[in-house]
Write an enzyme that holds these catalytic residues in place. Structure first.
Site, PDB file in Angstrom:
ATOM      1  N   GLU A 221      -2.775   7.885  -6.324  1.00 50.71           N
ATOM      2  CA  GLU A 221      -2.753   7.077  -7.540  1.00 50.71           C
ATOM      3  C   GLU A 221      -3.788   7.586  -8.538  1.00 50.71           C
ATOM      4  O   GLU A 221      -4.973   7.670  -8.195  1.00 50.71           O
ATOM      5  CB  GLU A 221      -3.017   5.604  -7.208  1.00 50.71           C
ATOM      6  CG  GLU A 221      -1.919   4.987  -6.352  1.00 50.71           C
ATOM      7  CD  GLU A 221      -2.116   3.495  -6.073  1.00 50.71           C
ATOM      8  OE1 GLU A 221      -3.165   2.938  -6.469  1.00 50.71           O
ATOM      9  OE2 GLU A 221      -1.220   2.879  -5.477  1.00 50.71           O
TER      10      GLU A 221
ATOM     11  N   HIS B 114       0.128  -0.008 -10.110  1.00 51.50           N
ATOM     12  CA  HIS B 114      -0.652  -0.844  -9.176  1.00 51.50           C
ATOM     13  C   HIS B 114      -1.123  -2.132  -9.867  1.00 51.50           C
ATOM     14  O   HIS B 114      -2.327  -2.375 -10.017  1.00 51.50           O
ATOM     15  CB  HIS B 114      -1.855  -0.068  -8.624  1.00 51.50           C
ATOM     16  CG  HIS B 114      -2.332  -0.614  -7.299  1.00 51.50           C
ATOM     17  ND1 HIS B 114      -2.904   0.167  -6.323  1.00 51.50           N
ATOM     18  CD2 HIS B 114      -2.322  -1.867  -6.787  1.00 51.50           C
ATOM     19  CE1 HIS B 114      -3.237  -0.578  -5.283  1.00 51.50           C
ATOM     20  NE2 HIS B 114      -2.886  -1.808  -5.543  1.00 51.50           N
TER      21      HIS B 114
ATOM     22  N   ARG C 208       0.842  -1.184   0.000  1.00 46.61           N
ATOM     23  CA  ARG C 208       0.000   0.000   0.000  1.00 46.61           C
ATOM     24  C   ARG C 208       0.884   1.242   0.000  1.00 46.61           C
ATOM     25  O   ARG C 208       1.896   1.309   0.716  1.00 46.61           O
ATOM     26  CB  ARG C 208      -0.921   0.038   1.235  1.00 46.61           C
ATOM     27  CG  ARG C 208      -2.131  -0.888   1.128  1.00 46.61           C
ATOM     28  CD  ARG C 208      -3.104  -0.399   0.067  1.00 46.61           C
ATOM     29  NE  ARG C 208      -4.263  -1.265  -0.096  1.00 46.61           N
ATOM     30  CZ  ARG C 208      -4.376  -2.226  -0.994  1.00 46.61           C
ATOM     31  NH1 ARG C 208      -3.347  -2.474  -1.804  1.00 46.61           N
ATOM     32  NH2 ARG C 208      -5.484  -2.944  -1.105  1.00 46.61           N
TER      33      ARG C 208
END
Length: 529
Positions: free
Chosen positions: A265, A283, A236
């Site tokens: 993000e 990601h 994370r």
């Protein structure tokens, strides 16, 4: 746990088609609407019992409180930081993830980044595409014999360890939950973080994002590491302090970083992404066909198992429910809620409550502590200040109401001895009830020092009254009830005959006005169970 009715589910993110198929095969109506704005989701969610998301949808408190029927939020993935779990808990909504769905994919990406950092693979590939042939510039290092520090030894950390051990790496780690002997069985030596930092050639983090892990790698911890240490974060964004990482890269204290996640993000600040010693991905930890299929199917199957009352997997805010899938647990939950309801009814004029002490007796009660406490609070707090307590949120509601909850377990090894006693403090006074399960039915044994001759079956319409014993008491009460059109179905008297004591009458219907009993009794209460 009684089956939870889930009839309609909204899927608001791109989830593998197997998720919808499994839900619909089990009679659940599914709607898919993606890319909704917050206001659109608030307007849409009110009609659904369940919500399934990946990571794009941010399930905020506003959305949760707008969802009048919502019973479950299913996250097709591991993390739940895009869900306001606290708000869901207060609302009594179960938050569920798929704890193992993307384990292999995330572990493999971690390993790929570790290997890429050691041999500069992405940089060399890009250089080749630009027409260069620069062998010296991309001199790497072997992983063999190097030390890998794994912070977080859950499913993913374990899989990373086993794979990197195949490269001849020594694996050390830290985890506040996994016992050292367990991690040692798969080749990871546990130690404190203070011992771990200076030994590592590579560090990878696999923890959830929480206050204790935010900025886990920062200026101070980088300073404790070997010069040139390389770090990977596929967990994370925020576990590694991004500003501190950039400073460590610039100074050479950090020799390279593999980042799949960022605080923001996509990241607007490109300092890390553009750094020559950083390998970054958008990601991709769970972005494999296998992981998506697995997570989509897993979340649907977990919801179906919960709906059918089979078992509960992946509930991050309702672990108390995990032990509620046996017939015995159903009976104890019914007992707890009934005892709480009786106590609430008989103390209506003495609230607010300041303390609740729950005492359970019986060896079989050890595993029931959590859900039995919640069940008592459900009965005790139902209809209080507009709250809708259930096994998920009852303890939170009690805490927010200023009620101190205590639980005491007294062990007996004879199953027939199991009993539940609840004592409350309200306005300086103490009140207690004691109940048990007889023949699968919850019964009341005692109410505020009045021990009943025959256990009171806790079902139907019950009328409790407190009065002095007299030969005319029952006939007087029966006569009054008859004039109100209420029939007596059962009667339970206390064993003692002195002083003011509690009696219980099972009745055909509740009295319209309890005040009608005032000439005959000191106190009266009624409840439907």
């Amino acid at each position: 746990m009684a089956p939870i009715p889930i009839r309609t589910v909204l899927i608001s993110d791109s989830v593998d088609p197997r998720c919808r198929a499994v839900l619909e095969e089990n009679g659940i109506r599914v709607t898919e609407k993606q890319n909704m704005k917050n206001d659109e989701l608030i307007a849409e969610i009110k009609d659904y019992d369940g919500l399934v998301v990946r990571s794009a949808t941010k399930v905020t408190a506003d959305i949760i409180y707008a969802a009048n029927n919502l019973k479950i939020i299913g996250r097709a993935g591991t993390g739940v930081d895009n869900v306001d779990v606290d708000a869901a808990t207060r609302k009594g909504v179960i938050v569920m993830n798929t704890p193992s769905g993307n384990t292999i994919s995330a572990a493999e990406l971690t390993c790929a980044l570790l290997m890429s950092l050691s041999r500069n693979v992405p940089q060399a590939a890009m250089s080749m595409k630009q027409g260069n042939w620069d062998r010296k510039k991309f001199m790497g290092a072997e992983l063999y014999g190097k030390v890998l520090g794994i912070v977080g030894l859950g499913r993913i950390g374990k899989e990373v360890a086993s794979r990197m051990q195949s490269f001849g790496m020594r694996t050390i780690g830290y985890d506040p939950i996994t016992p050292p002997d367990v991690s040692a069985s798969w080749g990871v030596e546990q130690m404190s973080l203070e011992q771990l930092w200076p030994q590592c050639d590579y560090i990878t983090v696999h923890t959830p994002l929480m206050p204790s892990t935010v900025g886990l790698l920062n200026d101070e911890t980088f300073a404790k590491c070997k010069k040139g240490v390389k770090v990977v974060n596929c967990a994370r964004g925020g576990i590694i302090d991004e500003a501190a990482l950039l400073r460590a890269l610039e100074s050479g204290q950090c020799g390279g970083a593999g980042l799949d996640v960022f605080v923001e993000e996509p990241p607007k600040d490109r300092s890390l992404v553009d750094h020559p010693n950083v390998i970054s991905c958008p990601h991709l930890g769970a972005s494999t066909k296998e992981a998506q299929a697995r997570c989509g199917e897993d979340i649907a199957l977990q919801i179906i198992d919960m709906v059918k009352g089979k078992h509960l997997v992946g509930a991050v805010n309702a672990q108390v429910l995990a032990s509620t899938f046996s017939q015995e647990s159903h009976q104890l939950i019914n007992l707890g809620e009934a005892v709480g309801a009786v106590l609430q009814s008989c103390t209506a004029s003495y609230r607010p409550y300041s303390q609740v002490q729950i005492t359970t007796q019986g060896d079989c009660m050890k595993s029931a502590t959590g859900y039995l406490t919640a069940a008592v609070l459900v009965g005790l707090l139902n209809h209080e200040s507009g709250s809708c307590p259930n096994l998920v949120n009852a303890l939170s509601i009690a805490t927010e109401s200023g009620i101190m909850v205590q639980h005491l377990l007294i062990l007996y090894f004879d199953l027939s001895e199991l009993s539940l006693q609840v004592e409350i403090l309200a306005n300086g006074k103490s009140y207690k009830v004691r109940g048990s399960v007889r023949g699968g039915v919850p019964v009341l044994l005692e109410l505020s020092d009045s021990v009943f001759r025959q256990p009171v079956s806790l079902s139907g319409n019950l009328l409790f009254f407190k009065a002095s014993a007299s030969p005319q008491l029952l006939s007087s009460v029966a006569g009054l009830l008859a004039t109100e059109g209420v029939e007596i179905e059962s009667f339970s008297a206390p064993t003692d005959r002195t002083g003011d004591l509690w009696y219980c009458v099972g009745v055909s219907s509740l009295l319209r006005d309890l005040g009608a009993l005032k000439p005959l009794v000191k106190e009266a209460a009624q409840v439907v169970i």
